[in-house]
Write a protein that holds these residues in place. Structure first.
Motif, PDB file in Angstrom:
ATOM      1  N   ASN A 146       0.834  -1.200   0.000  1.00 36.05           N
ATOM      2  CA  ASN A 146       0.000   0.000   0.000  1.00 36.05           C
ATOM      3  C   ASN A 146       0.872   1.255   0.000  1.00 36.05           C
ATOM      4  O   ASN A 146       0.650   2.186   0.774  1.00 36.05           O
ATOM      5  CB  ASN A 146      -0.954  -0.016   1.197  1.00 36.05           C
ATOM      6  N   GLY A 147       1.864   1.243  -0.888  1.00 34.74           N
ATOM      7  CA  GLY A 147       2.749   2.385  -1.066  1.00 34.74           C
ATOM      8  C   GLY A 147       2.637   2.886  -2.491  1.00 34.74           C
ATOM      9  O   GLY A 147       3.042   2.194  -3.434  1.00 34.74           O
ATOM     10  N   ASN A 148       2.126   4.075  -2.675  1.00 39.44           N
ATOM     11  CA  ASN A 148       1.653   4.531  -3.977  1.00 39.44           C
ATOM     12  C   ASN A 148       2.698   5.329  -4.755  1.00 39.44           C
ATOM     13  O   ASN A 148       3.546   6.002  -4.177  1.00 39.44           O
ATOM     14  CB  ASN A 148       0.411   5.404  -3.786  1.00 39.44           C
ATOM     15  N   ALA A 149       2.604   5.267  -6.098  1.00 41.50           N
ATOM     16  CA  ALA A 149       3.459   6.082  -6.971  1.00 41.50           C
ATOM     17  C   ALA A 149       2.726   6.522  -8.233  1.00 41.50           C
ATOM     18  O   ALA A 149       3.362   6.941  -9.198  1.00 41.50           O
ATOM     19  CB  ALA A 149       4.716   5.308  -7.352  1.00 41.50           C
ATOM     20  N   TYR A 150       1.384   6.427  -8.233  1.00 40.52           N
ATOM     21  CA  TYR A 150       0.588   6.750  -9.414  1.00 40.52           C
ATOM     22  C   TYR A 150      -0.671   7.507  -8.991  1.00 40.52           C
ATOM     23  O   TYR A 150      -1.296   7.174  -7.974  1.00 40.52           O
ATOM     24  CB  TYR A 150       0.203   5.471 -10.181  1.00 40.52           C
ATOM     25  N   GLU A 151      -1.038   8.490  -9.802  1.00 40.74           N
ATOM     26  CA  GLU A 151      -2.190   9.330  -9.475  1.00 40.74           C
ATOM     27  C   GLU A 151      -3.462   8.499  -9.279  1.00 40.74           C
ATOM     28  O   GLU A 151      -4.280   8.810  -8.404  1.00 40.74           O
ATOM     29  CB  GLU A 151      -2.416  10.357 -10.589  1.00 40.74           C
ATOM     30  N   GLU A 152      -3.633   7.455 -10.093  1.00 35.57           N
ATOM     31  CA  GLU A 152      -4.872   6.687  -9.990  1.00 35.57           C
ATOM     32  C   GLU A 152      -4.974   5.899  -8.692  1.00 35.57           C
ATOM     33  O   GLU A 152      -6.037   5.365  -8.354  1.00 35.57           O
ATOM     34  CB  GLU A 152      -5.059   5.755 -11.191  1.00 35.57           C
ATOM     35  N   GLY A 153      -3.882   5.828  -7.945  1.00 36.63           N
ATOM     36  CA  GLY A 153      -3.917   5.158  -6.657  1.00 36.63           C
ATOM     37  C   GLY A 153      -4.489   6.000  -5.535  1.00 36.63           C
ATOM     38  O   GLY A 153      -4.803   5.474  -4.465  1.00 36.63           O
ATOM     39  N   LEU A 154      -4.651   7.306  -5.758  1.00 35.93           N
ATOM     40  CA  LEU A 154      -5.139   8.208  -4.712  1.00 35.93           C
ATOM     41  C   LEU A 154      -6.666   8.245  -4.722  1.00 35.93           C
ATOM     42  O   LEU A 154      -7.281   8.592  -5.722  1.00 35.93           O
ATOM     43  CB  LEU A 154      -4.577   9.614  -4.925  1.00 35.93           C
ATOM     44  N   SER A 155      -7.271   7.929  -3.591  1.00 37.55           N
ATOM     45  CA  SER A 155      -8.723   7.905  -3.493  1.00 37.55           C
ATOM     46  C   SER A 155      -9.270   9.297  -3.187  1.00 37.55           C
ATOM     47  O   SER A 155      -8.520  10.254  -2.944  1.00 37.55           O
ATOM     48  CB  SER A 155      -9.162   6.939  -2.384  1.00 37.55           C
ATOM     49  N   ASP A 156     -10.591   9.403  -3.119  1.00 36.07           N
ATOM     50  CA  ASP A 156     -11.245  10.671  -2.798  1.00 36.07           C
ATOM     51  C   ASP A 156     -11.006  11.096  -1.351  1.00 36.07           C
ATOM     52  O   ASP A 156     -11.247  12.261  -1.006  1.00 36.07           O
ATOM     53  CB  ASP A 156     -12.750  10.574  -3.063  1.00 36.07           C
ATOM     54  N   VAL A 157     -10.555  10.174  -0.499  1.00 38.09           N
ATOM     55  CA  VAL A 157     -10.246  10.533   0.886  1.00 38.09           C
ATOM     56  C   VAL A 157      -9.168  11.616   0.936  1.00 38.09           C
ATOM     57  O   VAL A 157      -9.070  12.370   1.904  1.00 38.09           O
ATOM     58  CB  VAL A 157      -9.810   9.273   1.670  1.00 38.09           C
ATOM     59  N   TRP A 158      -8.374  11.714  -0.137  1.00 41.42           N
ATOM     60  CA  TRP A 158      -7.316  12.719  -0.202  1.00 41.42           C
ATOM     61  C   TRP A 158      -7.838  14.118  -0.510  1.00 41.42           C
ATOM     62  O   TRP A 158      -7.059  15.088  -0.440  1.00 41.42           O
ATOM     63  CB  TRP A 158      -6.291  12.316  -1.274  1.00 41.42           C
ATOM     64  N   ASN A 159      -9.106  14.276  -0.838  1.00 47.43           N
ATOM     65  CA  ASN A 159      -9.600  15.579  -1.288  1.00 47.43           C
ATOM     66  C   ASN A 159      -9.368  16.706  -0.284  1.00 47.43           C
ATOM     67  O   ASN A 159      -8.940  17.810  -0.685  1.00 47.43           O
ATOM     68  CB  ASN A 159     -11.080  15.479  -1.663  1.00 47.43           C
ATOM     69  N   PRO A 160      -9.632  16.516   1.031  1.00 40.96           N
ATOM     70  CA  PRO A 160      -9.341  17.621   1.970  1.00 40.96           C
ATOM     71  C   PRO A 160      -7.854  17.975   2.013  1.00 40.96           C
ATOM     72  O   PRO A 160      -7.507  19.154   2.190  1.00 40.96           O
ATOM     73  CB  PRO A 160      -9.821  17.068   3.321  1.00 40.96           C
ATOM     74  N   ILE A 161      -6.989  16.970   1.840  1.00 42.72           N
ATOM     75  CA  ILE A 161      -5.546  17.242   1.831  1.00 42.72           C
ATOM     76  C   ILE A 161      -5.169  17.942   0.528  1.00 42.72           C
ATOM     77  O   ILE A 161      -4.331  18.860   0.526  1.00 42.72           O
ATOM     78  CB  ILE A 161      -4.757  15.937   2.022  1.00 42.72           C
ATOM     79  N   ARG A 162      -5.788  17.551  -0.576  1.00 39.90           N
ATOM     80  CA  ARG A 162      -5.542  18.245  -1.850  1.00 39.90           C
ATOM     81  C   ARG A 162      -5.928  19.726  -1.748  1.00 39.90           C
ATOM     82  O   ARG A 162      -5.242  20.595  -2.294  1.00 39.90           O
ATOM     83  CB  ARG A 162      -6.333  17.572  -2.978  1.00 39.90           C
ATOM     84  N   ARG A 163      -7.045  20.003  -1.067  1.00 34.66           N
ATOM     85  CA  ARG A 163      -7.444  21.402  -0.889  1.00 34.66           C
ATOM     86  C   ARG A 163      -6.374  22.166  -0.116  1.00 34.66           C
ATOM     87  O   ARG A 163      -6.091  23.339  -0.422  1.00 34.66           O
ATOM     88  CB  ARG A 163      -8.797  21.484  -0.168  1.00 34.66           C
ATOM     89  N   TYR A 164      -5.794  21.506   0.869  1.00 39.06           N
ATOM     90  CA  TYR A 164      -4.739  22.149   1.652  1.00 39.06           C
ATOM     91  C   TYR A 164      -3.500  22.390   0.797  1.00 39.06           C
ATOM     92  O   TYR A 164      -2.826  23.417   0.938  1.00 39.06           O
ATOM     93  CB  TYR A 164      -4.413  21.270   2.864  1.00 39.06           C
ATOM     94  N   TRP A 165      -3.193  21.461  -0.121  1.00 42.72           N
ATOM     95  CA  TRP A 165      -2.058  21.674  -1.032  1.00 42.72           C
ATOM     96  C   TRP A 165      -2.284  22.927  -1.882  1.00 42.72           C
ATOM     97  O   TRP A 165      -1.374  23.734  -2.064  1.00 42.72           O
ATOM     98  CB  TRP A 165      -1.885  20.484  -1.979  1.00 42.72           C
TER      99      TRP A 165
END
Length: 283
Positions: free
Chosen positions: A127-146
């Protein structure tokens, strides 16, 4: 020496804690943990592999028993965390090694692999990611922070540091919760409650964007060096989707992909299966 021993080492003035087991003459396996955990997450895996490998599992700087430098004296970025692991490898005299990388340990480990391509004999991504398609919607609040690193967006992430959220990371996607020991998430919650731990993690959450920027470089490393690669993932992981595991074959056609019926912290429920897969893969 199949039992686990516990050590501390000075890495350029910073104290790093690590566990190890197995004879140093045996093939080395470096284990990198994830958020919000520590090398404690490998407590079941290490004894299962110590008769075949020399296992070394450091606590990443700012996590577990390793020193957490003050934020005024140390920038909590993934580049800096990777540099400490690179120096750790050099100080301990680890020559060639296989790399096991989980969660945030993956972007740290992939940086290490790019630094030492001649030393890395194989990579195991759990469960160690290196591709955009591996990121779920759970990342959306963190993406907003980015994209908008305001105090409000930083504060919106505070719930993920709370004990209930940490426990959820361990239990989500697990069919039989009796297989999940409370020790892991309780210890993680204890570490996260220490002074300044939350702010350190928010700094790292902001800098996680640097890992996504580096995805093309990680993929170029895979294509150029073609390391032996095993992706073994819990397929109910709410953060990193199975598509992220399958994507490794795009750059590593010979990669082995195994999906397990469990969640993010797959070692909590499938340590024996993962140990068997690693032993078969590496030998």
């Amino acid at each position: 020496m199949t039992h686990t021993t516990h050590h501390r080492v000075d890495i350029d003035g910073r104290d790093v804690f690590y566990r190890q087991a197995g004879e140093p003459a045996k093939p080395a396996l470096l284990l990198l943990h994830g958020f919000p955990s520590s090398s404690h997450m490998f407590r079941d895996l290490i004894p299962l592999l110590a008769d075949r490998f020399h296992l070394i599992a450091p606590d990443i700087t700012g996590f577990g028993q390793s020193q957490a430098p003050a934020r005024t004296n140390f920038a909590y970025t993934y580049d800096n965390l990777a540099r400490i692991i690179q120096r750790f490898i050099e100080v301990l005299g680890i020559g060639r090694f296989a790399l096991y990388a989980f969660d945030i340990g993956a972007p740290i480990g992939f940086r290490v692999a790019m630094k030492f391509p001649e030393r890395v004999t194989a990579i195991i991504s759990q469960n160690g990611n290196a591709y955009e398609e591996g990121l779920s919607d759970v990342w959306n609040p963190i993406r907003r922070y980015w994209s908008d690193p305001t105090t409000a967006n930083r504060d919106a992430l505070r719930e993920i540091m709370k004990p209930l959220a940490i426990r959820w990371q361990y239990e989500h996607g697990v069919s039989d919760l009796s297989n999940v020991s409370p020790d892991g998430y309780s210890l993680d919650a204890f570490y996260m409650a220490r002074p300044d731990s939350e702010e350190i993690q928010f700094d790292l959450a902001l800098d996680y964007a640097s890992n996504v920027v580096l995805y093309p470089m990680f993929q170029a490393y895979f294509r150029r060096h073609q390391p032996r690669f095993l992706a073994i993932w819990g397929d109910k992981d709410p953060f990193f989707l199975p598509a992220g595991a399958e994507a490794f074959r795009r750059d590593l056609p010979n990669a082995e992909i195994q999906l397990l019926n469990t969640g993010h912290f797959a070692l909590e429920t499938h340590s024996r299966e993962i140990a068997t897969a690693i032993a078969d893969f590496l030998t």
